[in-house]
Scaffold this motif. Structure first.
Motif, PDB file in Angstrom:
ATOM      1  N   GLY A 102       3.647   8.735 -10.231  1.00 23.09           N
ATOM      2  CA  GLY A 102       4.198   7.564 -10.902  1.00 23.09           C
ATOM      3  C   GLY A 102       3.120   6.532 -11.157  1.00 23.09           C
ATOM      4  N   TYR A 103       3.489   5.470 -11.830  1.00 31.69           N
ATOM      5  CA  TYR A 103       2.520   4.423 -12.157  1.00 31.69           C
ATOM      6  C   TYR A 103       3.210   3.081 -12.312  1.00 31.69           C
ATOM      7  CZ  TYR A 103       4.333   5.174 -16.842  1.00 31.69           C
ATOM      8  OH  TYR A 103       5.164   5.294 -17.918  1.00 31.69           O
ATOM      9  N   GLU A 104       2.407   2.034 -12.262  1.00 29.68           N
ATOM     10  CA  GLU A 104       2.810   0.671 -12.589  1.00 29.68           C
ATOM     11  C   GLU A 104       1.769   0.112 -13.540  1.00 29.68           C
ATOM     12  OE1 GLU A 104       2.781  -1.218  -8.744  1.00 29.68           O
ATOM     13  OE2 GLU A 104       4.951  -1.045  -8.598  1.00 29.68           O
ATOM     14  N   ILE A 105       2.221  -0.558 -14.586  1.00 28.59           N
ATOM     15  CA  ILE A 105       1.308  -1.197 -15.541  1.00 28.59           C
ATOM     16  C   ILE A 105       1.794  -2.623 -15.778  1.00 28.59           C
ATOM     17  CG2 ILE A 105       0.360  -1.201 -17.870  1.00 28.59           C
ATOM     18  CD1 ILE A 105       0.875   1.710 -18.062  1.00 28.59           C
ATOM     19  N   CYS A 106       0.851  -3.534 -15.860  1.00 30.19           N
ATOM     20  CA  CYS A 106       1.151  -4.919 -16.191  1.00 30.19           C
ATOM     21  C   CYS A 106       0.122  -5.376 -17.225  1.00 30.19           C
ATOM     22  CB  CYS A 106       1.073  -5.785 -14.934  1.00 30.19           C
ATOM     23  SG  CYS A 106       1.647  -7.457 -15.174  1.00 30.19           S
ATOM     24  N   THR A 107       0.580  -6.025 -18.280  1.00 28.85           N
ATOM     25  CA  THR A 107      -0.332  -6.541 -19.308  1.00 28.85           C
ATOM     26  C   THR A 107       0.007  -7.992 -19.628  1.00 28.85           C
ATOM     27  OG1 THR A 107       1.060  -5.802 -21.148  1.00 28.85           O
ATOM     28  CG2 THR A 107      -0.675  -4.294 -20.430  1.00 28.85           C
ATOM     29  N   SER A 108      -1.005  -8.722 -20.045  1.00 30.24           N
ATOM     30  CA  SER A 108      -0.835 -10.079 -20.559  1.00 30.24           C
ATOM     31  C   SER A 108      -2.038 -10.379 -21.444  1.00 30.24           C
ATOM     32  CB  SER A 108      -0.737 -11.103 -19.425  1.00 30.24           C
ATOM     33  OG  SER A 108      -1.940 -11.156 -18.698  1.00 30.24           O
ATOM     34  N   HIS A 109      -1.890 -11.356 -22.293  1.00 30.12           N
ATOM     35  CA  HIS A 109      -3.003 -11.793 -23.142  1.00 30.12           C
ATOM     36  C   HIS A 109      -3.515 -13.111 -22.585  1.00 30.12           C
ATOM     37  CE1 HIS A 109      -5.348 -13.077 -26.599  1.00 30.12           C
ATOM     38  NE2 HIS A 109      -5.257 -11.839 -27.057  1.00 30.12           N
ATOM     39  N   LYS A 110      -4.825 -13.292 -22.620  1.00 32.32           N
ATOM     40  CA  LYS A 110      -5.403 -14.515 -22.041  1.00 32.32           C
ATOM     41  C   LYS A 110      -4.933 -15.776 -22.757  1.00 32.32           C
ATOM     42  CE  LYS A 110      -9.705 -14.469 -24.663  1.00 32.32           C
ATOM     43  NZ  LYS A 110     -11.153 -14.479 -24.584  1.00 32.32           N
ATOM     44  N   ASN A 111      -4.519 -15.681 -24.025  1.00 31.54           N
ATOM     45  CA  ASN A 111      -4.019 -16.840 -24.762  1.00 31.54           C
ATOM     46  C   ASN A 111      -2.503 -16.830 -24.932  1.00 31.54           C
ATOM     47  OD1 ASN A 111      -6.622 -17.898 -25.189  1.00 31.54           O
ATOM     48  ND2 ASN A 111      -6.921 -16.530 -26.919  1.00 31.54           N
ATOM     49  N   GLY A 112      -1.851 -15.819 -24.386  1.00 34.63           N
ATOM     50  CA  GLY A 112      -0.393 -15.736 -24.478  1.00 34.63           C
ATOM     51  C   GLY A 112       0.258 -16.518 -23.349  1.00 34.63           C
ATOM     52  N   ASN A 113       1.589 -16.474 -23.314  1.00 34.65           N
ATOM     53  CA  ASN A 113       2.299 -17.188 -22.266  1.00 34.65           C
ATOM     54  C   ASN A 113       3.308 -16.313 -21.530  1.00 34.65           C
ATOM     55  OD1 ASN A 113       4.257 -16.969 -24.241  1.00 34.65           O
ATOM     56  ND2 ASN A 113       4.395 -19.144 -24.656  1.00 34.65           N
ATOM     57  N   LYS A 114       3.170 -14.985 -21.650  1.00 37.19           N
ATOM     58  CA  LYS A 114       4.048 -14.060 -20.948  1.00 37.19           C
ATOM     59  C   LYS A 114       3.237 -12.881 -20.418  1.00 37.19           C
ATOM     60  CE  LYS A 114       8.194 -15.028 -23.629  1.00 37.19           C
ATOM     61  NZ  LYS A 114       9.031 -15.656 -22.664  1.00 37.19           N
ATOM     62  N   ALA A 115       3.777 -12.270 -19.365  1.00 38.38           N
ATOM     63  CA  ALA A 115       3.212 -11.046 -18.810  1.00 38.38           C
ATOM     64  C   ALA A 115       4.290  -9.971 -18.909  1.00 38.38           C
ATOM     65  CB  ALA A 115       2.800 -11.253 -17.359  1.00 38.38           C
ATOM     66  N   TYR A 116       3.883  -8.717 -19.060  1.00 35.23           N
ATOM     67  CA  TYR A 116       4.814  -7.607 -19.240  1.00 35.23           C
ATOM     68  C   TYR A 116       4.519  -6.534 -18.192  1.00 35.23           C
ATOM     69  CZ  TYR A 116       5.580 -10.141 -23.475  1.00 35.23           C
ATOM     70  OH  TYR A 116       5.864 -11.149 -24.355  1.00 35.23           O
ATOM     71  N   TYR A 117       5.575  -5.975 -17.640  1.00 36.50           N
ATOM     72  CA  TYR A 117       5.471  -5.018 -16.542  1.00 36.50           C
ATOM     73  C   TYR A 117       6.348  -3.805 -16.833  1.00 36.50           C
ATOM     74  CZ  TYR A 117       6.284  -3.000 -11.937  1.00 36.50           C
ATOM     75  OH  TYR A 117       6.393  -2.145 -10.885  1.00 36.50           O
ATOM     76  N   LEU A 118       5.847  -2.630 -16.465  1.00 42.91           N
ATOM     77  CA  LEU A 118       6.632  -1.410 -16.587  1.00 42.91           C
ATOM     78  C   LEU A 118       6.137  -0.426 -15.538  1.00 42.91           C
ATOM     79  CD1 LEU A 118       8.228   0.023 -19.526  1.00 42.91           C
ATOM     80  CD2 LEU A 118       6.625   1.609 -18.488  1.00 42.91           C
ATOM     81  N   ASN A 119       7.062   0.314 -14.934  1.00 42.46           N
ATOM     82  CA  ASN A 119       6.643   1.403 -14.057  1.00 42.46           C
ATOM     83  C   ASN A 119       7.346   2.679 -14.486  1.00 42.46           C
ATOM     84  OD1 ASN A 119       9.128   1.730 -12.633  1.00 42.46           O
ATOM     85  ND2 ASN A 119       8.575   0.090 -11.238  1.00 42.46           N
ATOM     86  N   SER A 120       6.930   3.790 -13.934  1.00 39.58           N
ATOM     87  CA  SER A 120       7.416   5.083 -14.394  1.00 39.58           C
ATOM     88  C   SER A 120       8.879   5.338 -14.039  1.00 39.58           C
ATOM     89  CB  SER A 120       6.539   6.195 -13.845  1.00 39.58           C
ATOM     90  OG  SER A 120       6.476   6.113 -12.430  1.00 39.58           O
ATOM     91  N   THR A 121       9.470   4.536 -13.179  1.00 39.30           N
ATOM     92  CA  THR A 121      10.863   4.771 -12.809  1.00 39.30           C
ATOM     93  C   THR A 121      11.854   3.918 -13.589  1.00 39.30           C
ATOM     94  OG1 THR A 121      10.745   3.168 -11.006  1.00 39.30           O
ATOM     95  CG2 THR A 121      10.222   5.454 -10.472  1.00 39.30           C
ATOM     96  N   ILE A 122      11.377   2.878 -14.274  1.00 33.44           N
ATOM     97  CA  ILE A 122      12.280   2.084 -15.109  1.00 33.44           C
ATOM     98  C   ILE A 122      11.977   2.375 -16.571  1.00 33.44           C
ATOM     99  CG2 ILE A 122      12.658   0.224 -13.444  1.00 33.44           C
ATOM    100  CD1 ILE A 122      10.619  -1.449 -14.946  1.00 33.44           C
ATOM    101  N   SER A 123      12.982   2.330 -17.389  1.00 33.70           N
ATOM    102  CA  SER A 123      12.784   2.742 -18.779  1.00 33.70           C
ATOM    103  C   SER A 123      12.576   1.574 -19.735  1.00 33.70           C
ATOM    104  CB  SER A 123      13.988   3.554 -19.243  1.00 33.70           C
ATOM    105  OG  SER A 123      15.162   2.770 -19.139  1.00 33.70           O
ATOM    106  N   ARG A 124      12.608   0.357 -19.225  1.00 30.60           N
ATOM    107  CA  ARG A 124      12.422  -0.775 -20.130  1.00 30.60           C
ATOM    108  C   ARG A 124      11.399  -1.755 -19.566  1.00 30.60           C
ATOM    109  NH1 ARG A 124      15.441  -5.100 -18.323  1.00 30.60           N
ATOM    110  NH2 ARG A 124      17.038  -4.575 -16.842  1.00 30.60           N
TER     111      ARG A 124
END
Length: 143
Positions: A99-121
């Protein structure tokens, strides 16, 4: 001798002040909207990179039967994908590579996004520090 009739041409000071005031009002409305649109564009880049990283990871899993080893920065571990400029991505394998976990954000954005292999959204947070140089904590993201 008769002097030629003088024809005044140009704008009066009042007319110029009115035009300047109208331009100022329009700028006061447009500039905040422009900033909001830019932040949305940066957030969209982070979302897009998260989806593309998931596709790359799933392709790796389909080929090798396991996800690549995590080293923190997603661009170092997923060799066939490079995140967009300004996007920070954190990647970690879990369950011994199943499995995995990924988190992304942009240095000039105002939100972070997260997803792992067990959740579909995708989940999002208004605090971009959840993705910066640390293990993403899914409890901080909106369900």
């Amino acid at each position: 001798m008769q002097l030629p009739e003088r024809k005044d041409q140009g704008f009066t000071l009042v007319e110029l002040l009115i035009v300047v005031a109208i331009i100022g009002i329009l700028a006061a409305i447009a500039i905040p909207q422009f900033s909001k649109y830019r932040a949305n564009a940066y957030n969209s880049a982070a979302q897009s990179d998260l989806r593309n990283l998931v596709t790359s990871l799933e392709s790796e899993f389909a080929s090798n039967g396991t996800y690549p080893e995590s080293s923190g920065n997603a661009t170092n571990t997923v060799s066939d994908y490079e995140v967009s400029e300004g996007v920070r991505a954190y990647f970690q394998t879990v369950n011994s590579g199943d499995g995995y976990e990924i988190c992304t954000s942009h240095k000039n954005g105002n939100k972070a996004y997260y997803l792992n292999s067990t959740i579909s959204r995708m989940q999002e947070s208004n605090d971009i520090t959840h993705c910066v140089d640390s293990d993403p904590d899914p409890t901080n993201f909106n369900q």
